[in-house]
Design an enzyme around this catalytic site. Structure first.
Site, PDB file in Angstrom:
ATOM      1  N   HIS A 214       0.844  -1.194   0.000  1.00 46.47           N
ATOM      2  CA  HIS A 214       0.000   0.000   0.000  1.00 46.47           C
ATOM      3  C   HIS A 214       0.868   1.227   0.000  1.00 46.47           C
ATOM      4  O   HIS A 214       0.585   2.219   0.667  1.00 46.47           O
ATOM      5  CB  HIS A 214      -0.885   0.026   1.244  1.00 46.47           C
ATOM      6  CG  HIS A 214      -1.811  -1.125   1.305  1.00 46.47           C
ATOM      7  ND1 HIS A 214      -1.563  -2.224   2.066  1.00 46.47           N
ATOM      8  CD2 HIS A 214      -2.953  -1.365   0.642  1.00 46.47           C
ATOM      9  CE1 HIS A 214      -2.549  -3.096   1.893  1.00 46.47           C
ATOM     10  NE2 HIS A 214      -3.392  -2.604   1.022  1.00 46.47           N
ATOM     11  N   ASP A 392      22.491  -0.465 -32.411  1.00 52.94           N
ATOM     12  CA  ASP A 392      21.975  -0.706 -31.073  1.00 52.94           C
ATOM     13  C   ASP A 392      23.052  -1.124 -30.077  1.00 52.94           C
ATOM     14  O   ASP A 392      22.739  -1.541 -28.968  1.00 52.94           O
ATOM     15  CB  ASP A 392      20.871  -1.768 -31.121  1.00 52.94           C
ATOM     16  CG  ASP A 392      21.355  -3.039 -31.792  1.00 52.94           C
ATOM     17  OD1 ASP A 392      22.514  -3.047 -32.257  1.00 52.94           O
ATOM     18  OD2 ASP A 392      20.591  -4.005 -31.864  1.00 52.94           O
ATOM     19  N   HIS A 395      26.996  -5.080 -31.254  1.00 54.78           N
ATOM     20  CA  HIS A 395      27.796  -5.841 -32.200  1.00 54.78           C
ATOM     21  C   HIS A 395      28.923  -6.625 -31.524  1.00 54.78           C
ATOM     22  O   HIS A 395      29.177  -7.787 -31.860  1.00 54.78           O
ATOM     23  CB  HIS A 395      28.356  -4.943 -33.302  1.00 54.78           C
ATOM     24  CG  HIS A 395      29.101  -5.716 -34.352  1.00 54.78           C
ATOM     25  ND1 HIS A 395      28.479  -6.687 -35.110  1.00 54.78           N
ATOM     26  CD2 HIS A 395      30.413  -5.725 -34.724  1.00 54.78           C
ATOM     27  CE1 HIS A 395      29.379  -7.241 -35.916  1.00 54.78           C
ATOM     28  NE2 HIS A 395      30.550  -6.680 -35.705  1.00 54.78           N
ATOM     29  N   GLY A 396      29.582  -5.997 -30.544  1.00 50.39           N
ATOM     30  CA  GLY A 396      30.659  -6.693 -29.828  1.00 50.39           C
ATOM     31  C   GLY A 396      30.126  -7.930 -29.128  1.00 50.39           C
ATOM     32  O   GLY A 396      30.698  -9.011 -29.203  1.00 50.39           O
ATOM     33  N   GLY A 398      27.427  -9.604 -29.818  1.00 47.74           N
ATOM     34  CA  GLY A 398      27.008 -10.601 -30.797  1.00 47.74           C
ATOM     35  C   GLY A 398      28.197 -11.385 -31.339  1.00 47.74           C
ATOM     36  O   GLY A 398      28.136 -12.616 -31.453  1.00 47.74           O
ATOM     37  N   THR A 437      21.851  -9.372 -36.843  1.00 45.99           N
ATOM     38  CA  THR A 437      22.060  -9.520 -38.283  1.00 45.99           C
ATOM     39  C   THR A 437      23.420 -10.135 -38.573  1.00 45.99           C
ATOM     40  O   THR A 437      23.550 -11.053 -39.380  1.00 45.99           O
ATOM     41  CB  THR A 437      22.012  -8.133 -38.953  1.00 45.99           C
ATOM     42  OG1 THR A 437      20.976  -7.385 -38.361  1.00 45.99           O
ATOM     43  CG2 THR A 437      21.781  -8.247 -40.431  1.00 45.99           C
ATOM     44  N   SER A 438      24.441  -9.608 -37.902  1.00 44.48           N
ATOM     45  CA  SER A 438      25.777 -10.127 -38.193  1.00 44.48           C
ATOM     46  C   SER A 438      25.869 -11.601 -37.822  1.00 44.48           C
ATOM     47  O   SER A 438      26.575 -12.364 -38.478  1.00 44.48           O
ATOM     48  CB  SER A 438      26.838  -9.322 -37.453  1.00 44.48           C
ATOM     49  OG  SER A 438      26.706  -9.527 -36.063  1.00 44.48           O
ATOM     50  N   ASP A 548      31.700   1.263 -40.126  1.00 42.71           N
ATOM     51  CA  ASP A 548      30.689   0.236 -39.898  1.00 42.71           C
ATOM     52  C   ASP A 548      31.256  -0.843 -38.970  1.00 42.71           C
ATOM     53  O   ASP A 548      32.323  -1.401 -39.251  1.00 42.71           O
ATOM     54  CB  ASP A 548      30.279  -0.396 -41.222  1.00 42.71           C
ATOM     55  CG  ASP A 548      29.319  -1.543 -40.980  1.00 42.71           C
ATOM     56  OD1 ASP A 548      28.219  -1.284 -40.486  1.00 42.71           O
ATOM     57  OD2 ASP A 548      29.696  -2.706 -41.257  1.00 42.71           O
ATOM     58  N   GLY A 550      30.417  -3.921 -38.379  1.00 42.82           N
ATOM     59  CA  GLY A 550      30.546  -5.244 -38.985  1.00 42.82           C
ATOM     60  C   GLY A 550      31.749  -5.326 -39.916  1.00 42.82           C
ATOM     61  O   GLY A 550      32.421  -6.362 -39.999  1.00 42.82           O
TER      62      GLY A 550
HETATM   63  P1  ADP Z   1      22.223  -6.023 -35.439  1.00 41.85           P
HETATM   64  O1  ADP Z   1      22.306  -5.031 -36.560  1.00 41.85           O
HETATM   65  O2  ADP Z   1      21.119  -6.994 -35.639  1.00 41.85           O
HETATM   66  O3  ADP Z   1      22.255  -5.371 -34.119  1.00 41.85           O
HETATM   67  P2  ADP Z   1      25.057  -6.541 -35.187  1.00 41.85           P
HETATM   68  O4  ADP Z   1      25.140  -5.274 -34.414  1.00 41.85           O
HETATM   69  O5  ADP Z   1      25.716  -7.729 -34.596  1.00 41.85           O
HETATM   70  O6  ADP Z   1      23.575  -6.907 -35.569  1.00 41.85           O
HETATM   71  O7  ADP Z   1      25.726  -6.334 -36.609  1.00 41.85           O
HETATM   72  C1  ADP Z   1      25.631  -5.145 -37.303  1.00 41.85           C
HETATM   73  C2  ADP Z   1      26.414  -5.300 -38.589  1.00 41.85           C
HETATM   74  O8  ADP Z   1      25.756  -6.210 -39.455  1.00 41.85           O
HETATM   75  C3  ADP Z   1      26.492  -4.033 -39.387  1.00 41.85           C
HETATM   76  O9  ADP Z   1      27.579  -3.247 -38.911  1.00 41.85           O
HETATM   77  C4  ADP Z   1      26.731  -4.541 -40.791  1.00 41.85           C
HETATM   78  O10 ADP Z   1      28.088  -4.728 -41.053  1.00 41.85           O
HETATM   79  C5  ADP Z   1      26.073  -5.889 -40.802  1.00 41.85           C
HETATM   80  N1  ADP Z   1      24.843  -5.873 -41.598  1.00 41.85           N
HETATM   81  C6  ADP Z   1      23.636  -5.396 -41.266  1.00 41.85           C
HETATM   82  N2  ADP Z   1      22.760  -5.600 -42.274  1.00 41.85           N
HETATM   83  C7  ADP Z   1      23.426  -6.203 -43.280  1.00 41.85           C
HETATM   84  C8  ADP Z   1      23.088  -6.669 -44.593  1.00 41.85           C
HETATM   85  N3  ADP Z   1      21.856  -6.560 -45.070  1.00 41.85           N
HETATM   86  N4  ADP Z   1      24.049  -7.247 -45.334  1.00 41.85           N
HETATM   87  C9  ADP Z   1      25.301  -7.380 -44.854  1.00 41.85           C
HETATM   88  N5  ADP Z   1      25.680  -6.960 -43.624  1.00 41.85           N
HETATM   89  C10 ADP Z   1      24.757  -6.377 -42.848  1.00 41.85           C
HETATM   90 MG    MG Z   2      23.798  -4.131 -33.492  1.00 46.22          MG
END
Ligand code: ADP
Ligand code: MG
Length: 566
Positions: A214, A392, A395-396, A398, A437-438, A548, A550
């Protein structure tokens, strides 16, 4: 903060109207609360209640197999005796009434007076007061009721639905009450509709141990620990309060969110709590993790244990169909709960045993994967930072998850595995664990590259095969991602790399290192590009000036592989 209201003073009434309309197929509004349409066979009426602001307690718990009616007071305020009477009178089916609520002075008084009014009319009325909060007082009878309301109400609702008489439902309710223990902590206070300030505040980095529902703060403040520590603290404290007579080793468990603690956070706590309870020799029966007894928008959690015996277990597990809580055994009984999936990512039956040269190449591949893993751990933060400018920031993380899964897979592969098998297993594991994505691009493309190699060959992969594998890897990245060179993705590292590798007439190790230097430069120059694919695209301008992520990780890995080639 309570954001939406009309007249703050009418908040409770207003919301109840929407609620009753929503569940009009089974609920009826009566002065002071709601009742279910009566069952075809009369049963003991279990009438729950208290103030509102605790949803799904108390109105959400009304329905077949649970409460027959709920008295709905104003926010955090006991309903009046007249309202308790009105709801009980409407819920009553000729088999007696149980009034049940948490132990608070106002509720004790109002429900008590209502019980007298009902008894004066010849209605057999019993009272079960919930006292589960171990932090609120040393003596059981002085304790207040918090999330344990749920276990006590549930057990009585099920017993009533099973046709038990009022003596028996009351007896079981009292037993459930004596067997229920809860401890909660608060991270932030709750704000009444129309108010600007929360009812209490918890300092940054602190938590209030022993919260009330409460808007009472905890009884003492402590530094807020990690989820893991908090899980242990709650489990140990509640375990230490094992009720007298609780000789069994089976418990019902509730990890309850108070209003603004996310379900994911509750699951995180459960991850620590459940093993802790099992370590203490307990078996968990039908655990609940979620919001069951809340306190408006309060941040906080509580742990409740109901120490079961056979009767309590039967009622704890019984079906129920309340507005906010449904439980049905039949669909669950239709599946084989003992099933476990196979664990291997790649079928070992597919393995073609490699010869000595193939195994030596596999060993080198294992070394490379191990070193790439170390590199990604070292670079995780930096890659995350680069991803955070327009992406976001994950990437590291992932890449680390992906390469670590790959490392685990190559380590677990059978000794006679060759490079094709290892690369395929590494790719599968990467794709499965990395996410993002990567992750899917790397994983699927490593697997695609593996198809170029042949473990049955007598020699190690030739320079031509390595070049072909790189070409297949790049093609797969391109086909799957649908991106072009210049879109600011990892293709801007791998495509120049492939081109340089194919153009060079030097032996493979030198050609690789030269191509890796080209890839590194190309990755760095992606800073000037505008992203046209992936997460960074909507924030294109923010990305300019930063490379970039990736492409950078791709170039790092290609360079490291170069160092392994001799
Ligand atoms: P998310 O984008 O799902 O958060 P990550 O951060 O691990 O995945 O990876 C991002 C990287 O993925 C980007 O820096 C880029 O190099 C690669 N990437 C994103 N979309 C594509 C695509 N359609 N084709 C090739 N590489 C891509
Ligand atoms: Mg990312």
């Amino acid at each position: 903060m309570t954001t939406l209201y009309n007249d703050p003073a009418e908040f409770s009434e207003d919301q109840l109207e929407g609620f009753v309309d929503l569940y009009s197929d089974r609920l009826v509004r009566v002065p002071g609360g709601v009742v279910t349409c009566p069952p075809r066979t009369p049963q003991v009426a279990v009438v729950v209640g208290g103030g509102s602001g605790h949803y799904p307690a108390f109105a959400g718990l009304v329905g077949p197999g649970f409460a027959s009616g709920a008295v709905v007071g104003n926010i955090f305020t006991s309903p009046s005796a007249a309202h308790v009477y009105s709801v009980a009178k409407a819920a009553e089916q000729g088999r007696g009434v149980i009034l049940t609520f948490g132990n608070y002075a106002g509720d004790n008084m109002n429900f008590g007076i209502a019980a007298e009014m009902l008894r004066a009319e010849g209605i057999d009325t019993r009272i079960v007061v919930v006292k589960d909060d171990i932090a609120s007082a040393p003596d059981f009878d002085d304790r207040r009721g918090i999330a344990g309301d749920f276990t006590v109400f549930k057990v009585m609702g099920a017993a009533a639905a099973a046709g038990w008489d009022v003596d028996e439902v009351e007896r079981l309710g009292n037993l459930a009450n004596r067997r229920t223990r809860t401890l909660g902590v608060a991270f932030s206070g709750c704000t009444m509709p129309g108010a600007d300030e929360p009812l209490f505040q918890v300092a940054d980095g602190q938590m209030g141990v022993g919260l009330g529902i409460h808007g009472e703060p905890g009884i003492r403040d402590e530094a807020r620990p990690s989820a893991q520590h908090l899980g242990r603290l709650l489990a140990d404290a509640v375990l230490a309060e094992r009720p007298e007579g609780a000789t069994g080793d089976r418990v019902g468990v509730i990890v309850n969110g108070l209003g603004t603690t996310k379900y994911e956070e509750l699951f995180l706590l459960y991850r620590t709590i459940a093993p802790r309870l099992r370590e203490a020799g307990l078996e968990i029966v039908d655990p609940e993790v979620g919001e069951l007894v809340t306190s408006l928008d309060m941040g906080g959690v509580s742990l409740t244990l109901l120490w079961l015996d056979d009767e309590l277990e039967e009622m704890w597990r019984a079906d129920a169909y309340a507005c906010a809580y449904r439980k049905q055994a039949a669909p669950l009984n239709s599946i084989d709960a003992s099933w476990t999936p196979g664990t291997s990512v790649v079928d070992v039956e597919d393995l073609v045993p490699a010869g000595a040269a193939g195994r030596a190449a596999a060993e080198k591949l294992r070394d490379i994967v191990r070193d790439v893993s170390a590199l990604m751990h070292e670079q995780e933060t930096r890659l995350g930072e680069i991803d955070s400018f327009a992406g976001d920031g994950d990437h590291g993380r992932g890449m680390v998850r992906g390469i670590d899964a790959a490392l685990e897979a190559v380590r677990q592969a059978p000794e006679e595995a060759g490079p094709a098998f290892l690369l395929k297993a590494a790719g599968r594991a990467w794709a499965m664990q990395a996410g993002g994505t990567s992750g899917v691009l790397w994983g699927a493309s490593l697997e695609a590259a593996a198809a170029v190699l042949d473990d049955a060959a007598e020699q190690a992969p030739t320079p031509e095969q390595v070049r072909a594998a790189v070409a297949r890897f790049a093609e797969s990245l391109q086909t799957l991602g649908g991106a072009q060179q210049g879109d600011k993705t990892l293709l801007d590292a791998i495509l120049p790399f492939r081109e340089a590798l194919e153009a060079s007439e030097e032996p493979l190790p030198e050609a690789w290192r030269r191509a890796a230097a080209v890839a590194t430069e190309a990755a760095e120059s992606t800073a000037q590009l505008i992203p046209r694919k992936g997460r960074a695209r909507p924030l294109a301008e923010k990305s300019v000036g930063h490379p970039d992520p990736g492409a950078i990780s791709m170039a790092m890995i290609l360079s490291l592989i170069g160092e392994h080639l001799v």
